[in-house]
Design a protein around this motif. Structure first.
Motif, mmCIF file in Angstrom:
data_model
loop_
_atom_site.group_PDB
_atom_site.id
_atom_site.type_symbol
_atom_site.label_atom_id
_atom_site.label_comp_id
_atom_site.label_asym_id
_atom_site.label_seq_id
_atom_site.Cartn_x
_atom_site.Cartn_y
_atom_site.Cartn_z
ATOM 1 N N ALA A 103 0.829 -1.209 0.000
ATOM 2 C CA ALA A 103 0.000 0.000 0.000
ATOM 3 C C ALA A 103 0.861 1.255 0.000
ATOM 4 C CB ALA A 103 -0.931 -0.011 1.207
ATOM 5 N N CYS A 104 2.084 1.159 0.507
ATOM 6 C CA CYS A 104 2.994 2.312 0.494
ATOM 7 C C CYS A 104 3.357 2.709 -0.931
ATOM 8 C CB CYS A 104 4.266 1.990 1.278
ATOM 9 S SG CYS A 104 4.026 1.911 3.059
ATOM 10 N N THR A 105 3.511 1.728 -1.813
ATOM 11 C CA THR A 105 3.877 2.025 -3.197
ATOM 12 C C THR A 105 2.806 2.872 -3.866
ATOM 13 O OG1 THR A 105 5.141 -0.036 -3.369
ATOM 14 C CG2 THR A 105 4.480 1.021 -5.433
ATOM 15 N N ALA A 106 1.555 2.492 -3.669
ATOM 16 C CA ALA A 106 0.454 3.267 -4.263
ATOM 17 C C ALA A 106 0.418 4.684 -3.702
ATOM 18 C CB ALA A 106 -0.871 2.554 -4.006
ATOM 19 N N LEU A 111 1.966 10.653 -4.355
ATOM 20 C CA LEU A 111 2.791 11.790 -3.950
ATOM 21 C C LEU A 111 3.701 12.236 -5.089
ATOM 22 C CD1 LEU A 111 3.825 10.806 -0.294
ATOM 23 C CD2 LEU A 111 2.369 12.728 -0.988
ATOM 24 N N GLN A 112 4.264 11.273 -5.817
ATOM 25 C CA GLN A 112 5.143 11.620 -6.921
ATOM 26 C C GLN A 112 4.377 12.326 -8.041
ATOM 27 O OE1 GLN A 112 8.101 11.985 -7.321
ATOM 28 N NE2 GLN A 112 8.665 11.773 -9.478
ATOM 29 N N ALA A 113 3.165 11.878 -8.294
ATOM 30 C CA ALA A 113 2.356 12.527 -9.327
ATOM 31 C C ALA A 113 2.028 13.965 -8.942
ATOM 32 C CB ALA A 113 1.072 11.731 -9.554
ATOM 33 N N ALA A 114 1.866 14.195 -7.624
ATOM 34 C CA ALA A 114 1.497 15.532 -7.160
ATOM 35 C C ALA A 114 2.688 16.472 -7.054
ATOM 36 C CB ALA A 114 0.795 15.428 -5.804
ATOM 37 N N HIS A 115 3.877 15.943 -6.729
ATOM 38 C CA HIS A 115 5.010 16.818 -6.398
ATOM 39 C C HIS A 115 6.193 16.711 -7.363
ATOM 40 C CE1 HIS A 115 3.278 18.024 -2.516
ATOM 41 N NE2 HIS A 115 2.895 16.771 -2.372
ATOM 42 N N VAL A 122 15.624 6.702 0.854
ATOM 43 C CA VAL A 122 14.934 5.672 1.627
ATOM 44 C C VAL A 122 15.816 5.285 2.810
ATOM 45 C CG1 VAL A 122 14.148 3.268 1.637
ATOM 46 C CG2 VAL A 122 13.544 4.776 -0.265
ATOM 47 N N GLU A 123 15.212 5.326 3.998
ATOM 48 C CA GLU A 123 15.929 4.955 5.210
ATOM 49 C C GLU A 123 15.752 3.454 5.459
ATOM 50 O OE1 GLU A 123 17.740 7.288 6.789
ATOM 51 O OE2 GLU A 123 17.022 8.739 5.290
ATOM 52 N N TYR A 124 16.878 2.739 5.516
ATOM 53 C CA TYR A 124 16.938 1.297 5.819
ATOM 54 C C TYR A 124 16.670 0.431 4.581
ATOM 55 C CZ TYR A 124 16.935 2.710 10.718
ATOM 56 O OH TYR A 124 17.247 3.294 11.912
ATOM 57 N N VAL A 125 17.476 -0.602 4.455
ATOM 58 C CA VAL A 125 17.398 -1.493 3.297
ATOM 59 C C VAL A 125 16.078 -2.241 3.246
ATOM 60 C CG1 VAL A 125 18.471 -3.522 4.394
ATOM 61 C CG2 VAL A 125 18.762 -3.134 1.919
ATOM 62 N N PHE A 126 15.450 -2.516 4.401
ATOM 63 C CA PHE A 126 14.203 -3.286 4.379
ATOM 64 C C PHE A 126 13.022 -2.466 3.864
ATOM 65 C CE2 PHE A 126 14.830 -1.916 8.855
ATOM 66 C CZ PHE A 126 13.719 -1.106 9.025
ATOM 67 N N LEU A 127 13.245 -1.174 3.571
ATOM 68 C CA LEU A 127 12.212 -0.339 2.962
ATOM 69 C C LEU A 127 12.553 -0.028 1.504
ATOM 70 C CD1 LEU A 127 9.785 0.538 4.689
ATOM 71 C CD2 LEU A 127 10.693 2.861 4.644
ATOM 72 N N SER A 128 13.572 -0.678 0.951
ATOM 73 C CA SER A 128 14.080 -0.320 -0.379
ATOM 74 C C SER A 128 13.079 -0.572 -1.502
ATOM 75 C CB SER A 128 15.385 -1.066 -0.669
ATOM 76 O OG SER A 128 15.188 -2.479 -0.625
ATOM 77 N N LYS A 129 12.074 -1.387 -1.268
ATOM 78 C CA LYS A 129 11.069 -1.620 -2.302
ATOM 79 C C LYS A 129 10.316 -0.327 -2.635
ATOM 80 C CE LYS A 129 7.446 -4.967 -3.579
ATOM 81 N NZ LYS A 129 8.190 -5.462 -4.759
ATOM 82 N N ALA A 130 10.376 0.645 -1.746
ATOM 83 C CA ALA A 130 9.722 1.934 -2.007
ATOM 84 C C ALA A 130 10.277 2.617 -3.258
ATOM 85 C CB ALA A 130 9.888 2.848 -0.789
ATOM 86 N N PHE A 131 11.505 2.288 -3.651
ATOM 87 C CA PHE A 131 12.074 2.893 -4.860
ATOM 88 C C PHE A 131 11.225 2.577 -6.089
ATOM 89 C CE2 PHE A 131 16.346 2.614 -2.585
ATOM 90 C CZ PHE A 131 16.467 3.980 -2.429
ATOM 91 N N GLU A 132 10.491 1.458 -6.062
ATOM 92 C CA GLU A 132 9.722 1.040 -7.230
ATOM 93 C C GLU A 132 8.565 1.986 -7.533
ATOM 94 O OE1 GLU A 132 8.599 -3.030 -6.654
ATOM 95 O OE2 GLU A 132 10.672 -3.745 -6.667
ATOM 96 N N ALA A 133 8.266 2.882 -6.603
ATOM 97 C CA ALA A 133 7.194 3.853 -6.833
ATOM 98 C C ALA A 133 7.646 5.008 -7.722
ATOM 99 C CB ALA A 133 6.685 4.393 -5.496
ATOM 100 N N PHE A 134 8.943 5.071 -8.051
ATOM 101 C CA PHE A 134 9.497 6.221 -8.766
ATOM 102 C C PHE A 134 10.101 5.782 -10.096
ATOM 103 C CE2 PHE A 134 9.427 6.966 -4.276
ATOM 104 C CZ PHE A 134 8.899 8.235 -4.162
ATOM 105 N N GLY A 135 10.016 6.666 -11.071
ATOM 106 C CA GLY A 135 10.539 6.370 -12.396
ATOM 107 C C GLY A 135 12.048 6.510 -12.479
ATOM 108 N N PRO A 136 12.636 6.142 -13.621
ATOM 109 C CA PRO A 136 14.095 6.166 -13.781
ATOM 110 C C PRO A 136 14.696 7.556 -13.762
ATOM 111 C CG PRO A 136 13.027 5.703 -15.867
ATOM 112 C CD PRO A 136 11.955 5.652 -14.835
#
Length: 409
Positions: A103-106, A111-115, A122-136
């Motif tokens: 749900a964090c990715t969505a 947020l990325q679309a708005a800003h 990203v703080e901590y490696v176990f949250l690194s999947k959050a990068f997938e919410a952003f483009g190249p």
């Protein structure tokens, strides 16, 4: 540059080393002129008013907290606890993304679309999947804080119950490869991460704790040492070691000598002769100034001891164990005194020497302060090196075309 920092740890209140790390990192990014937003997964107690005052009302965002485990999850946790009771190594390890909620990715994509952020931390490696919410086109920076590959073994080797997150080396490296830059908090970890990422597009930078440099304090001319720490079990173990094995030796020579405890560690320590609990101190400089010497008696751990750097910046004369000086080894003997772990007699001797010699305290405190200033300048330069490689906003960013080499001091 518009930057979003994604964290499972809040910045406020700043009552633990990892919170201080995140608070000073975002503070320095703001001071450098960047527009910084903070997206937090509310897993811990926080001070929302303080965070909004820090970033601005429209720059603090709350991400979905993971749902409570269902029947299957509770059964898995029961099996994990059973495995740990039997000392099964795999029972201490988690898959890399086990603590991440999709749900964090969505939410992050909205947020990325708005800003339209230019960079994401990203703080901590176990949250690194959050990068997938952003483009190249968005610069990806992973702030590791610590090594989490087989982290549980450090605790087991110290005879302690493993805390927080641990995964395999391969899973940790998979998280690293999601980033363009991997920030290591101390030199040993930077070298290790760089060796493990040899040939990968991701680059490793050492960006240690960024100290909030104020003016030096004037240590109190009294036979008192101060230790600052959260309620982390490693801090509690170090404080007990000093109270049980070092402080009695000091008080044999100086019966009125005291140990001042500041921070959450106070809650983990029983009352004892000569121990004064200050509790949470909003400004650490007040805790430092109440004593003549800063002691760092921790006996195990990874990452870097943030309170040691803070004491150095304040110009405190310092005595530390070898483990407490991890990541700052090159400053041992010049910016602070170092004694071997478990050498209680040596720790007491060095503490007494500083209590009894005002000139030595002044000299060592000045050397600590100068070392902290030098350290901070190097960390800021490394951070700026990463951000300066980003192209102008809305342009395309390709990690493979980056010219900056791996920086490992």
């Amino acid at each position: 540059m518009k930057i979003i920092v994604i964290s499972p740890v809040p910045t406020d209140p700043v009552d633990a080393g990892n919170r201080a790390r995140i608070a000073t990192l975002t503070q320095e990014l703001t001071r450098a002129g960047h527009d910084v937003h903070f997206a937090c997964i509310p897993l811990e107690a926080f001070d929302e008013d303080a965070m909004r005052a820090r970033f601005g009302d429209d720059r603090v965002h709350w991400l979905p907290a993971p749902p409570q485990p269902g029947v299957t999850g509770r059964m898995a946790n029961t099996l994990r606890r059973a495995g740990r009771a039997l000392k099964v190594d795999a029972a201490y390890r988690w898959p890399l993304d086990a603590w991440y909620d999709e749900a964090c990715t969505a939410a992050l994509r909205k947020l990325q679309a708005a800003h339209r952020f230019d960079a994401v931390f990203v703080e901590y490696v176990f949250l690194s999947k959050a990068f997938e919410a952003f483009g190249p086109e968005v610069l990806r920076v992973l702030d590791t804080h610590d090594r989490f590959g087989l982290r549980h073994r450090h605790y087991l080797d110290a005879g302690m119950k493993p805390q927080w997150f641990s995964t395999t080396l391969a899973e940790e490296e998979r998280g690293f490869r999601r980033a363009d830059y991997v920030l290591a908090i101390q030199p040993t970890e930077a070298r290790d991460f760089a060796a493990r990422l040899a040939g990968a597009p991701a680059r490793v930078l050492q960006v240690g704790h960024l100290i909030d440099i104020g003016g030096p304090v004037t240590p109190a001319d009294r036979p008192a040492a101060v230790f600052v720490g959260s309620s982390n079990p490693l801090n509690a173990m170090g404080a007990r070691y000093f109270i049980e094995r070092v402080l009695p030796r000091v008080r044999q020579q100086r019966p009125n000598a005291e140990l001042l405890l500041a921070g959450g560690v106070c809650d983990a320590i029983a009352d004892a002769p000569g121990v004064v609990k200050l509790g949470f101190v909003p400004d650490l400089r007040d805790a430092f100034a109440a004593a003549g010497v800063f002691v760092n008696p921790v006996l195990a751990g990874t990452g870097i001891n943030i309170k040691l750097l803070d004491a150095m910046a304040a110009g405190m004369p310092i005595v530390s164990t070898t483990s407490g000086a991890r990541g700052l080894d090159s400053y041992g003997g010049s910016a602070f005194l170092v004694v071997n772990d478990q050498d209680a007699e040596g720790f007491a001797r060095e503490t007494l020497c500083l209590m009894d010699d005002v000139d030595a305290r002044i000299r060592l405190g000045a050397q600590a302060r100068n070392a902290a200033l030098s350290w901070n300048a190097a960390q800021l330069a490394a951070l700026d090196a990463a951000l300066s490689q980003q192209a102008t906003p809305s342009s395309t960013f390709h990690p493979a075309s980056r010219s900056l080499e791996t920086i490992v001091p």
